[in-house]
Design a protein around this motif. Structure first.
Motif, PDB file in Angstrom:
ATOM      1  N   ARG A  32       0.850  -1.189   0.000  1.00 21.99           N
ATOM      2  CA  ARG A  32       0.000   0.000   0.000  1.00 21.99           C
ATOM      3  C   ARG A  32       0.885   1.238   0.000  1.00 21.99           C
ATOM      4  NH1 ARG A  32      -3.740  -2.710  -0.710  1.00 21.99           N
ATOM      5  NH2 ARG A  32      -5.605  -3.143   0.500  1.00 21.99           N
ATOM      6  N   ILE A  33       0.382   2.306  -0.559  1.00 20.43           N
ATOM      7  CA  ILE A  33       1.059   3.583  -0.400  1.00 20.43           C
ATOM      8  C   ILE A  33       0.007   4.593   0.028  1.00 20.43           C
ATOM      9  CG2 ILE A  33       0.899   4.157  -2.868  1.00 20.43           C
ATOM     10  CD1 ILE A  33       3.805   5.376  -2.309  1.00 20.43           C
ATOM     11  N   ALA A  34       0.305   5.379   1.050  1.00 22.09           N
ATOM     12  CA  ALA A  34      -0.724   6.253   1.620  1.00 22.09           C
ATOM     13  C   ALA A  34      -0.075   7.454   2.279  1.00 22.09           C
ATOM     14  CB  ALA A  34      -1.564   5.499   2.627  1.00 22.09           C
ATOM     15  N   ARG A  35      -0.923   8.439   2.591  1.00 19.91           N
ATOM     16  CA  ARG A  35      -0.453   9.600   3.331  1.00 19.91           C
ATOM     17  C   ARG A  35      -0.811   9.444   4.792  1.00 19.91           C
ATOM     18  NH1 ARG A  35      -2.544  14.409  -0.301  1.00 19.91           N
ATOM     19  NH2 ARG A  35      -0.934  14.379  -1.895  1.00 19.91           N
ATOM     20  N   LEU A  36       0.103   9.897   5.653  1.00 17.95           N
ATOM     21  CA  LEU A  36      -0.174   9.912   7.089  1.00 17.95           C
ATOM     22  C   LEU A  36      -0.121  11.349   7.569  1.00 17.95           C
ATOM     23  CD1 LEU A  36       1.956   7.025   8.583  1.00 17.95           C
ATOM     24  CD2 LEU A  36      -0.469   7.056   8.159  1.00 17.95           C
ATOM     25  N   PRO A  37      -0.975  11.712   8.525  1.00 21.50           N
ATOM     26  CA  PRO A  37      -0.871  13.060   9.102  1.00 21.50           C
ATOM     27  C   PRO A  37       0.396  13.184   9.931  1.00 21.50           C
ATOM     28  CG  PRO A  37      -2.455  11.753  10.295  1.00 21.50           C
ATOM     29  CD  PRO A  37      -2.068  10.941   9.097  1.00 21.50           C
ATOM     30  N   ASP A  46       3.349  18.926   6.175  1.00 14.93           N
ATOM     31  CA  ASP A  46       2.158  18.566   6.932  1.00 14.93           C
ATOM     32  C   ASP A  46       1.760  17.100   6.808  1.00 14.93           C
ATOM     33  OD1 ASP A  46       1.658  18.866   4.319  1.00 14.93           O
ATOM     34  OD2 ASP A  46      -0.397  19.562   4.572  1.00 14.93           O
ATOM     35  N   HIS A  47       2.460  16.324   5.997  1.00 10.33           N
ATOM     36  CA  HIS A  47       2.104  14.902   5.926  1.00 10.33           C
ATOM     37  C   HIS A  47       3.323  14.068   5.536  1.00 10.33           C
ATOM     38  CE1 HIS A  47       1.711  16.089   1.679  1.00 10.33           C
ATOM     39  NE2 HIS A  47       2.167  14.879   1.456  1.00 10.33           N
ATOM     40  N   LEU A  48       3.160  12.755   5.729  1.00 14.59           N
ATOM     41  CA  LEU A  48       4.183  11.795   5.312  1.00 14.59           C
ATOM     42  C   LEU A  48       3.598  10.956   4.194  1.00 14.59           C
ATOM     43  CD1 LEU A  48       5.267  10.243   8.701  1.00 14.59           C
ATOM     44  CD2 LEU A  48       6.729  11.544   7.221  1.00 14.59           C
ATOM     45  N   LEU A  49       4.437  10.579   3.230  1.00 15.62           N
ATOM     46  CA  LEU A  49       4.021   9.602   2.235  1.00 15.62           C
ATOM     47  C   LEU A  49       4.700   8.292   2.608  1.00 15.62           C
ATOM     48  CD1 LEU A  49       2.328   9.571  -0.306  1.00 15.62           C
ATOM     49  CD2 LEU A  49       4.394   9.865  -1.611  1.00 15.62           C
ATOM     50  N   VAL A  50       3.896   7.257   2.871  1.00 18.32           N
ATOM     51  CA  VAL A  50       4.434   6.024   3.438  1.00 18.32           C
ATOM     52  C   VAL A  50       4.123   4.858   2.522  1.00 18.32           C
ATOM     53  CG1 VAL A  50       4.294   4.450   5.371  1.00 18.32           C
ATOM     54  CG2 VAL A  50       4.210   6.857   5.768  1.00 18.32           C
ATOM     55  N   ALA A 100      -2.344  -0.289   8.473  1.00 17.66           N
ATOM     56  CA  ALA A 100      -3.391  -0.114   9.494  1.00 17.66           C
ATOM     57  C   ALA A 100      -2.755   0.190  10.842  1.00 17.66           C
ATOM     58  CB  ALA A 100      -4.255  -1.368   9.574  1.00 17.66           C
ATOM     59  N   ALA A 101      -1.637  -0.517  11.157  1.00 20.94           N
ATOM     60  CA  ALA A 101      -0.974  -0.279  12.443  1.00 20.94           C
ATOM     61  C   ALA A 101      -0.442   1.145  12.530  1.00 20.94           C
ATOM     62  CB  ALA A 101       0.160  -1.285  12.633  1.00 20.94           C
ATOM     63  N   LEU A 102       0.079   1.657  11.404  1.00 22.15           N
ATOM     64  CA  LEU A 102       0.583   3.032  11.429  1.00 22.15           C
ATOM     65  C   LEU A 102      -0.564   4.031  11.551  1.00 22.15           C
ATOM     66  CD1 LEU A 102       3.447   3.267   8.823  1.00 22.15           C
ATOM     67  CD2 LEU A 102       3.578   3.533  11.272  1.00 22.15           C
ATOM     68  N   GLU A 103      -1.673   3.736  10.844  1.00 23.34           N
ATOM     69  CA  GLU A 103      -2.782   4.689  10.853  1.00 23.34           C
ATOM     70  C   GLU A 103      -3.457   4.742  12.212  1.00 23.34           C
ATOM     71  OE1 GLU A 103      -5.021   3.450   7.511  1.00 23.34           O
ATOM     72  OE2 GLU A 103      -4.317   5.125   6.274  1.00 23.34           O
ATOM     73  N   GLU A 104      -3.322   3.629  12.953  1.00 19.72           N
ATOM     74  CA  GLU A 104      -3.888   3.623  14.298  1.00 19.72           C
ATOM     75  C   GLU A 104      -3.186   4.658  15.179  1.00 19.72           C
ATOM     76  OE1 GLU A 104      -3.985   0.943  18.169  1.00 19.72           O
ATOM     77  OE2 GLU A 104      -3.402  -0.067  16.318  1.00 19.72           O
ATOM     78  N   GLY A 105      -1.890   4.910  14.901  1.00 21.00           N
ATOM     79  CA  GLY A 105      -1.234   6.086  15.440  1.00 21.00           C
ATOM     80  C   GLY A 105      -0.550   5.931  16.780  1.00 21.00           C
ATOM     81  N   GLU A 106      -0.217   4.677  17.189  1.00 16.86           N
ATOM     82  CA  GLU A 106       0.447   4.549  18.487  1.00 16.86           C
ATOM     83  C   GLU A 106       1.857   5.136  18.430  1.00 16.86           C
ATOM     84  OE1 GLU A 106       0.813   0.661  20.065  1.00 16.86           O
ATOM     85  OE2 GLU A 106       1.431   1.409  22.028  1.00 16.86           O
TER      86      GLU A 106
END
Lengths: 92, 111, 156
Positions: free
Chosen positions: C92-97, C127-131, C140-146
């Motif tokens: 997956r490739i996505a943006r994270l806040p 303002d964001h990361l491309l991961v 999903a683990a990253l988006e959960e944000g721990e």
């Protein structure tokens, strides 16, 4: 015994990295392979210094780790500059 | 005696992880996936092998140098892999699926 | 001032332990080189909170411990994926806040993502990361944000 095994594994891994550097397919794969080769060289120097029983080689390993990092960043900088100059060539 | 065993086990685990990373590096079809495979060999395998060597030595100076090498590798490897990924992204290399056939769907706004 | 002192201390310890010889000539050479490096760093104006983050020293050991556990877990996951090719992994490739304000915490966050195999920071924007992640679970683990929350706590 395990030390010899580790050295052999390191040499095999370095061969694989060389193979990947030969087949590419693009310049970033080759830089990645060179990076892998360099970090494994650091481990190889450290392991060989223990195999010989003289920990003096560790200084060389330390310096090699520093140089390897700088060389990877330097090569990437060159490729980025080249891409800025020739935007039509997107394959790298 | 006990320490020899611990050191041997650490070296063996490190060698296994090295082989794993190299196999992934050879077999993964996509460039970004290959960076992940390199990550295995650069974090846990390096730590295992250097810690295994550290246990084998008996004087303080080589131990400190090994710790320094470990610290430096752990600090520099994420930076160099980020530099690599960023340079590849800027040069137009886009991630593909795990067969290397289809390009992945990009987040909105990227192209 | 205390950043200069921290730099001198760190350099001296580094020199002393790396050298291993302690006679007068070599010690004085060490003093000269530590002084020269400190002077050059002061002239380059890089001795500040960012290069010598003394304020993080108190909390960072706990974070490193947690990060070590995460690294081991994601390594095991990647080993499974390499040796058992039957498993369908979906990259997956996505943006994270990016909620962290200080540059050093952003760098710690991005480097932690890179250190755990299976996740990779491709771009670090203001303002964001491309991961890029090797599997949907990793994203999903990253988006959960721990991890993001723990990095933010480093500064408080």
């Amino acid at each position: 015994m395990t030390l010899q095994l580790t050295v052999i594994t390191l040499l095999v891994v370095m061969l694989i990295a060389l193979w990947r550097a030969c087949i590419g397919p693009n310049v970033f794969d080759r830089v990645l392979a060179a990076n892998l080769f360099g970090t494994k060289t650091v481990l190889l120097i450290a392991a060989i210094s223990y195999l010989h029983g003289s920990p003096d080689f560790l200084d060389i390993a330390l310096v090699y780790a520093l140089i390897n990092y700088i060389s990877v960043v330097g090569v990437l900088r060159i490729t980025e500059l080249r891409n800025e100059h020739a935007p039509g060539d997107r394959r790298g | 005696m006990m320490l020899d065993w611990v050191s041997g086990v650490l070296l063996l685990v490190g060698s296994f992880l090295l082989l794993t990373g190299a196999l992934g590096f050879l077999r993964f079809a996509d460039f970004y996936a290959r960076i992940h495979a390199c990550g295995v060999t650069e974090t846990l395998a390096t730590s295992c092998i250097l810690l295994g060597l550290l246990i084998q030595s008996d004087s303080a100076v080589p131990q400190f140098k090994l710790l320094l090498i470990l610290l430096f590798v752990l600090l520099s490897s994420p930076t160099s892999s980020h530099a690599l990924a960023k340079a590849a992204w800027n040069a137009g290399v886009r991630p593909r699926d795990n067969r290397g056939k289809q390009p992945l769907p990009l987040p909105p706004g990227e192209h | 001032m205390r950043y200069t002192f921290g730099l001198v201390l760190a350099l001296s310890v580094f020199w002393l332990i790396n050298s291993g010889h302690y006679d007068a000539l070599l010690l004085s050479l060490g003093v000269i080189s530590v002084g020269a490096v400190t002077l050059i760093a002061l002239r380059m104006d890089v001795v500040d909170q960012e290069s010598i983050p003394l304020h993080l020293l108190r909390r960072i050991p706990f974070y490193l411990l947690w990060l070590g556990v995460q690294i081991c877990r994601s390594n095991l996951d990647l080993v499974r994926r390499v040796w058992l090719p039957g498993q369908r992994s979906t990259p997956r490739i996505a943006r994270l806040p990016l909620p962290q304000y200080s540059d050093i915490c952003r760098v710690v966050y991005a480097n932690s993502i890179n250190l755990t195999p299976g996740t990779l920071t491709v771009e670090l924007a203001p303002d964001h990361l491309l991961v890029h992640t090797l599997s949907a679970e990793g994203l999903a683990a990253l988006e959960e944000g721990e991890m993001s929350r723990r990095v933010s706590e480093l500064e408080q």
